[in-house]
Design an enzyme around this catalytic site. Structure first.
Site, PDB file in Angstrom:
ATOM      1  N   GLU A 443       0.832  -1.217   0.000  1.00 17.59           N
ATOM      2  CA  GLU A 443       0.000   0.000   0.000  1.00 17.59           C
ATOM      3  C   GLU A 443       0.862   1.260   0.000  1.00 17.59           C
ATOM      4  O   GLU A 443       0.509   2.275   0.587  1.00 17.59           O
ATOM      5  CB  GLU A 443      -0.904  -0.026   1.244  1.00 17.59           C
ATOM      6  CG  GLU A 443      -2.330   0.356   0.999  1.00 17.59           C
ATOM      7  CD  GLU A 443      -2.929  -0.353  -0.184  1.00 17.59           C
ATOM      8  OE1 GLU A 443      -3.033   0.311  -1.214  1.00 17.59           O
ATOM      9  OE2 GLU A 443      -3.282  -1.536  -0.095  1.00 17.59           O
TER      10      GLU A 443
HETATM   11  C1  LIG Z   1       2.433  -9.822   0.554  1.00 18.41           C
HETATM   12  C2  LIG Z   1       2.299  -8.723  -0.458  1.00 18.41           C
HETATM   13  C3  LIG Z   1       1.035  -8.322  -0.862  1.00 18.41           C
HETATM   14  C4  LIG Z   1       0.900  -7.324  -1.836  1.00 18.41           C
HETATM   15  N1  LIG Z   1      -0.353  -7.004  -2.310  1.00 18.41           N
HETATM   16  C5  LIG Z   1      -0.467  -6.180  -3.383  1.00 18.41           C
HETATM   17  C6  LIG Z   1      -1.725  -5.978  -4.038  1.00 18.41           C
HETATM   18  O1  LIG Z   1      -2.753  -6.505  -3.604  1.00 18.41           O
HETATM   19  N2  LIG Z   1      -1.760  -5.202  -5.143  1.00 18.41           N
HETATM   20  C7  LIG Z   1      -0.647  -4.611  -5.654  1.00 18.41           C
HETATM   21  O2  LIG Z   1      -0.751  -3.938  -6.670  1.00 18.41           O
HETATM   22  N3  LIG Z   1       0.565  -4.770  -5.060  1.00 18.41           N
HETATM   23  C8  LIG Z   1       0.678  -5.539  -3.944  1.00 18.41           C
HETATM   24  N4  LIG Z   1       1.898  -5.735  -3.354  1.00 18.41           N
HETATM   25  C9  LIG Z   1       3.056  -5.035  -3.878  1.00 18.41           C
HETATM   26  C10 LIG Z   1       3.518  -3.911  -2.949  1.00 18.41           C
HETATM   27  O3  LIG Z   1       2.601  -2.871  -2.952  1.00 18.41           O
HETATM   28  C11 LIG Z   1       4.926  -3.503  -3.403  1.00 18.41           C
HETATM   29  O4  LIG Z   1       5.790  -4.549  -3.011  1.00 18.41           O
HETATM   30  C12 LIG Z   1       5.363  -2.180  -2.823  1.00 18.41           C
HETATM   31  O5  LIG Z   1       4.605  -1.142  -3.369  1.00 18.41           O
HETATM   32  C13 LIG Z   1       6.843  -1.899  -3.073  1.00 18.41           C
HETATM   33  O6  LIG Z   1       7.210  -2.151  -4.391  1.00 18.41           O
HETATM   34  P1  LIG Z   1       8.486  -3.072  -4.690  1.00 18.41           P
HETATM   35  O7  LIG Z   1       8.301  -4.343  -3.943  1.00 18.41           O
HETATM   36  O8  LIG Z   1       8.660  -3.149  -6.142  1.00 18.41           O
HETATM   37  O9  LIG Z   1       9.682  -2.321  -4.010  1.00 18.41           O
HETATM   38  P2  LIG Z   1      10.513  -1.111  -4.641  1.00 18.41           P
HETATM   39  O10 LIG Z   1       9.590  -0.116  -5.224  1.00 18.41           O
HETATM   40  O11 LIG Z   1      11.582  -1.673  -5.496  1.00 18.41           O
HETATM   41  O12 LIG Z   1      11.148  -0.489  -3.327  1.00 18.41           O
HETATM   42  C14 LIG Z   1      12.329  -1.003  -2.682  1.00 18.41           C
HETATM   43  C15 LIG Z   1      12.778   0.014  -1.645  1.00 18.41           C
HETATM   44  O13 LIG Z   1      13.120   1.249  -2.306  1.00 18.41           O
HETATM   45  C16 LIG Z   1      12.346   2.316  -1.782  1.00 18.41           C
HETATM   46  N5  LIG Z   1      12.004   3.228  -2.875  1.00 18.41           N
HETATM   47  C17 LIG Z   1      11.560   2.925  -4.105  1.00 18.41           C
HETATM   48  N6  LIG Z   1      11.351   4.037  -4.817  1.00 18.41           N
HETATM   49  C18 LIG Z   1      11.642   5.076  -4.021  1.00 18.41           C
HETATM   50  C19 LIG Z   1      11.625   6.499  -4.169  1.00 18.41           C
HETATM   51  N7  LIG Z   1      11.225   7.103  -5.296  1.00 18.41           N
HETATM   52  N8  LIG Z   1      12.022   7.258  -3.121  1.00 18.41           N
HETATM   53  C20 LIG Z   1      12.401   6.686  -1.961  1.00 18.41           C
HETATM   54  N9  LIG Z   1      12.445   5.358  -1.768  1.00 18.41           N
HETATM   55  C21 LIG Z   1      12.066   4.560  -2.777  1.00 18.41           C
HETATM   56  C22 LIG Z   1      11.126   1.682  -1.147  1.00 18.41           C
HETATM   57  O14 LIG Z   1      10.575   2.487  -0.108  1.00 18.41           O
HETATM   58  C23 LIG Z   1      11.697   0.368  -0.627  1.00 18.41           C
HETATM   59  O15 LIG Z   1      12.275   0.578   0.637  1.00 18.41           O
HETATM   60  C24 LIG Z   1       2.050  -6.698  -2.362  1.00 18.41           C
HETATM   61  C25 LIG Z   1       3.323  -7.094  -1.921  1.00 18.41           C
HETATM   62  C26 LIG Z   1       3.448  -8.101  -1.005  1.00 18.41           C
HETATM   63  C27 LIG Z   1       4.837  -8.543  -0.606  1.00 18.41           C
END
Ligand SMILES: Cc1cc2nc3c(=O)[nH]c(=O)nc-3n(C[C@H](O)[C@H](O)[C@H](O)COP(=O)(O)OP(=O)(O)OC[C@H]3O[C@@H](n4cnc5c(N)ncnc54)[C@H](O)[C@@H]3O)c2cc1C
Length: 612
Positions: A443
């Site tokens: 989220e």
């Molecule tokens: C169990 C689970 C359930 C989920 N359910 C859903 C769902 O129902 N629907 C859905 O669409 N998604 C879902 N997700 C996905 C979830 O929303 C994403 O994992 C999350 O938004 C982070 O994206 P990412 O994993 O690609 O991490 P990344 O975006 O790669 O982030 C990695 C790190 O970098 C930081 N970061 C990235 N960009 C920036 C920036 N511009 N500035 C500062 N810091 C940054 C982040 O804060 C984080 O610490 C789910 C994930 C999990 C694990």
């Protein structure tokens, strides 16, 4: 199996005494309702969670969601419970009765959902997503969509999801690649979404996916993303389910926690036959999805509170059972001296009070945010509506990130109170700790929430959101500064308020000077500072309510009164929790402010080794 220990007393206090839930019945939207109905609903939710949901929490964790031959199944115990849950109307307590919801205040819905999230977070996620997806259709969908989908979703016959994430598009949704090609009055959708909670399951046959996608020819970036409604099965006009809509699950994740919640890879249109319908206008998908995400963010903050609250209560129960060591007050250690329960030890009491004060502050924060939604939607006075809307917007990222970060830490303390047993599966706290970690990530990660608070919420409407908030804080401080017991705590809060004001000035100046690097470098400590101040203020408000019950005198007199009258014990402990928060948690505010004001850029300047 440990008993469900949900803190109904504190929730009732916050709901009925601090938030004055009963006053909402004066609003037109709730004029047919009364406090007795609210109490009955809350008790029904509690009984259901205690008797039927909590008992399947550990089993759900052990069995987990399964993926076999392209089909996803949830543990049978959850499937059975889902029917009872939906039949009792708990999927959409606060949604529109016109479309099958119960039309109760959002605040009450939140309180009931705190119970369900505490009892089994992996279960409560599916109805949370369903009502969010349905609400987006209600707010922005065409009439035919509402007629066809809403009632079935709000009653839980059909489930919903939220399909944003793709392998290359996590925090950065501008990178979404899923395509939509116009084909008559609908679209052919093609692409892969990952990490989709409840993306496939056997709670319901039909699953309705709001999907972020790019319509061919759309501009690049965030302004070229639309929102499409993609059902798993194509429904007929009468709501009967027709052909499979080419949405298949390619697998589920194996996770640290919420193991019974299927986190799915979804392939849309592998066979070129996945049909979707546009929700609202083309290229406004992110705007609509943000509505759903903002609602969901408060609910994720609620998850942090709920799971932490249960962990605290489990630790409290354990501390009254586990016999170990001698009380300092007791006889000197002699062979044969009787050992005592660990709640007698000062360090254990410190951990218990740290959890209690933190959780009670988080609860007040989440419920304040929830009530702001009710008042912003339904209050007759436009000025109140505007002020509450601002409050809700400002507190949403704080509630999400602060409650989930602190919630995780509370579960860690709860393990510590259990000693070695807390690290083992015999007690529920290790599962609670694993389950809640995800809430800081999905989220919108907590880092993204902090950037939303600093980069957006502080600058919206020329800073009016923060100005209004500060005014309320000033009023509270002025009201209690002269009180014999609350006065010294109020002065500590006033010092923290000053730190919040100077820190806010610093991050805004950084933004105005185009120094985004510094603003976003310190946005997480800034958000935590905000959360600590907000919780301290809300606890002070609670202590003032407690003081009305406890009467004149100092803390010692209040203690004596509580010893003689059992009903006052709760209020005396409320004063203790406030005092503890002020002296043990609020000092963090000074450290956070020092960081925000430090001008330290070492993290930006550091070389960090290049790793292959
Ligand atoms: C169990 C689970 C359930 C989920 N359910 C859903 C769902 O129902 N629907 C859905 O669409 N998604 C879902 N997700 C996905 C979830 O929303 C994403 O994992 C999350 O938004 C982070 O994206 P990412 O994993 O690609 O991490 P990344 O975006 O790669 O982030 C990695 C790190 O970098 C930081 N970061 C990235 N960009 C920036 C920036 N511009 N500035 C500062 N810091 C940054 C982040 O804060 C984080 O610490 C789910 C994930 C999990 C694990």
């Amino acid at each position: 199996m440990a008993d469900f220990r949900f803190d109904t007393r504190d929730v009732a206090f916050v709901l009925f005494e601090q938030m004055r839930l009963g006053d909402l019945c004066a609003l037109d939207a709730f004029k047919e309702q009364d406090v007795e109905t609210y109490q009955a609903m809350f008790e029904a939710a509690h009984d259901l969670a205690k008797d039927q949901l909590w008992p399947i929490n550990a089993e759900s964790d052990r069995i987990g969601a399964q993926y076999e031959g392209g089909q996803v199944t949830v543990p049978e115990c959850q499937r059975t419970f889902y029917r009872t849950f939906a039949e009792n109307g708990f999927v959409a307590m606060s949604n529109s009765p016109e479309w099958g919801g119960m039309g109760l205040p959002n605040l009450l819905g939140m309180a009931c959902n705190e119970i369900f999230q505490a009892a089994c977070m992996s279960f409560a996620l599916t109805p949370m997503l369903t009502r969010g997806a349905a609400h987006i259709i209600e707010s922005h969908g065409a009439d035919w969509m509402k007629q066809l989908y809403l009632e079935k979703m709000y009653t839980g016959e059909w489930a919903g999801t939220m399909c944003l994430t793709e392998p290359q598009a996590g925090s950065d949704l501008a990178a979404v690649k899923t395509k939509a090609k116009r084909d008559g009055d609908s679209f052919l959708v093609e692409g892969t979404k990952i990490f989709i909670s409840s993306g496939d399951h056997d709670f319901t046959k039909q699953i309705v996916h709001p999907v972020l996608a790019r319509i061919e020819g759309a501009p690049a970036g965030i302004k070229g993303i639309s929102l499409l409604l993609v059902p798993k099965y194509l429904p007929g006009e009468d709501g009967s389910l027709g052909a499979f809509n080419d949405v298949s699950c390619g697998g589920i994740e194996h996770k640290m926690g919420i193991k019974a919640s299927p986190t799915c890879t979804l392939n849309f249109g592998e066979n070129g036959a996945c049909r979707g319908w546009l929700i609202g206008q083309e290229n406004l998908g992110i705007v609509y999805m943000f509505q759903m995400m903002n609602e969901a963010r408060v609910e994720v903050g609620l998850q942090g509170l709920a799971v932490a609250g249960e962990a605290y209560m489990q630790a409290l129960a354990y501390s009254q059972e586990r016999v170990q060591g001698l009380s300092l007050k007791g006889a000197p250690r002699e062979p044969g001296a009787k050992a005592q329960t660990i709640i007698c030890h000062p360090d254990v009491r410190r951990m218990l009070m740290a959890m209690k004060a933190q959780v009670e502050g988080m609860r007040a924060l989440a419920y304040t945010t929830a009530r702001a939604v009710d008042l912003a939607r339904h209050h007759p006075d436009p000025a109140v509506r505007q002020r509450q809307d601002r409050l809700g917007q400002l507190l949403t990222p704080v509630c999400k990130a602060y409650n989930t970060d602190m919630g995780f830490r509370v579960t860690e303390d709860a393990i510590q109170v259990h000693g070695g047993y807390g690290y083992c599966q015999d007690y529920p706290v290790e599962q609670l700790c694993r389950d809640i970690k995800i809430a800081a990530i999905y989220e919108g990660t907590n880092g993204i929430q902090a950037m939303d608070l600093v980069g957006r919420k502080l600058t919206l409407e020329g800073g009016a959101l923060f100005r209004d908030y500060l005014e309320d804080l000033e009023t509270l401080i002025a009201r209690h500064g002269g009180h014999p017991v609350l006065g010294p705590w109020t002065r500590k809060l006033a010092e923290a308020r000053d730190l919040l004001v100077s820190s806010t000035g610093r991050v805004i100046r950084a933004l105005q000077e185009g120094d985004q690097h510094y603003a976003f470098l310190v946005s997480t400590p800034y958000l935590r500072l905000f959360g600590d101040v907000a919780c301290a203020a809300l606890l002070l408000e609670q202590a003032a309510l407690a003081a009305e019950r406890l009467g004149a005198g100092d803390l010692a007199a209040w203690k004596a009164g509580a010893e003689g009258e059992a009903s006052l014990r709760f209020y005396y402990d409320k004063a203790c929790a406030t005092q503890f928060f002020i002296h043990n948690h609020l000092p963090r505010a000074r450290a956070y402010a020092e960081t925000v004001l430090s001008e330290d850029r070492s993290a930006l300047e550091a070389a960090f080794p290049d790793l292959d």
